[in-house]
Design a protein around this motif. Structure first.
Motif: not given
Length: 267
Positions: A204-231
């Protein structure tokens, strides 16, 4: 849309959100994800006004929700639908009465008009036949669908869902995800979901905000996640060997689909 501009929130000396900016897009399912303690729940509570931010702005379609008069805030809140984690139905009311509750609180329509709207929403979530039943007589998945019907009965512009799949089996979870996504696109709502369910993220993730320790670590779609390089994102989403293998297989499938499309264009 809903825009967060440099929002800050803390409790005493403990800072939860040091400085977060993000946009929740109209007509899309916007997900806020992250591990426990990442700030995602506080972020959602700030958006709906359950918590006051310490700094920054929250804009609803360009209107400054943070600093507007209380009456204007109430007008914004009337355009918000909320699906709670535990459904939060009234045990002493029937399904029909639960869905009608917001109409009784905020609508000036006749009883006939209210009942017609309730049945329209129950039909949309395929629960028309359960109108006279009490919450104790229906399943967990049906309770979630009643919660969705109640959340949309006032035709909201914004829909907030707190862990909508909590306590549900995988198959029912997929049905709830599909229903929320269909309603979001059908009514062009700005839907915001707080979740840690990976099926919801990938389906369902048309648009995703990933939070890490109170900060926005990553932003994108569910398709972007497949190729994300964010560890940090990859460690959170693809935590097991099985999920990492599934990611690699999906990457291969998407590359093959792309190659197939390119061949079709050339031909």
């Amino acid at each position: 849309m809903i825009e967060l501009v440099n929002i800050k929130k803390g409790f005493g000396e403990k800072v939860i959100l040091p400085d977060v900016s993000a946009v929740m897009e109209t007509g899309k399912v916007n997900l806020i994800i992250g591990s426990s303690g990442s700030g995602k729940t506080v972020m959602m509570k700030c958006m709906v006004g359950l918590m006051e931010i310490d700094g920054g702005k929250i804009l609803y379609d360009g209107q400054d929700f943070t600093n507007m008069p209380e009456q204007d805030r109430k007008n914004i809140r009337r355009q918000i639908g909320m699906l709670f984690q535990g459904s939060a139905l009234f045990d002493s009311m029937t399904v029909e009465q639960n869905v009608m509750f917001p109409l009784d609180m905020f609508s000036t329509g006749t009883l006939k008009e209210k009942k017609a709207r309730v049945m329209e929403c129950l039909e949309r979530v395929q629960l028309k036949d359960a109108a006279k039943k009490f919450p104790a007589e229906i399943s967990g998945g049906m309770k979630k669908r009643v919660g969705i019907a109640r959340a949309i009965v006032l035709n909201p512009k914004y829909l907030f869902c707190d862990e909508p799949n909590s306590g549900l089996d995988p198959q029912t979870s997929l049905l709830i995800d599909k229903l929320i996504k269909e309603i979001t696109h059908e009514f062009n709502m700005t839907t915001v979901i707080n979740t840690h369910d990976m099926n919801t993220v990938m389906e369902s993730g048309d648009h995703i905000v990933y939070m890490y320790q109170g900060k926005k670590q990553w932003e994108g779609s569910n398709k972007d996640i497949i190729f994300s390089k964010d560890e940090k994102l990859n460690d959170f989403i693809f935590a097991s060997d099985f999920l990492r293998d599934a990611k690699e297989m999906r990457q291969m499938e998407m590359f093959q689909e792309k190659d197939w499309r390119n061949k079709l264009k050339k031909s």
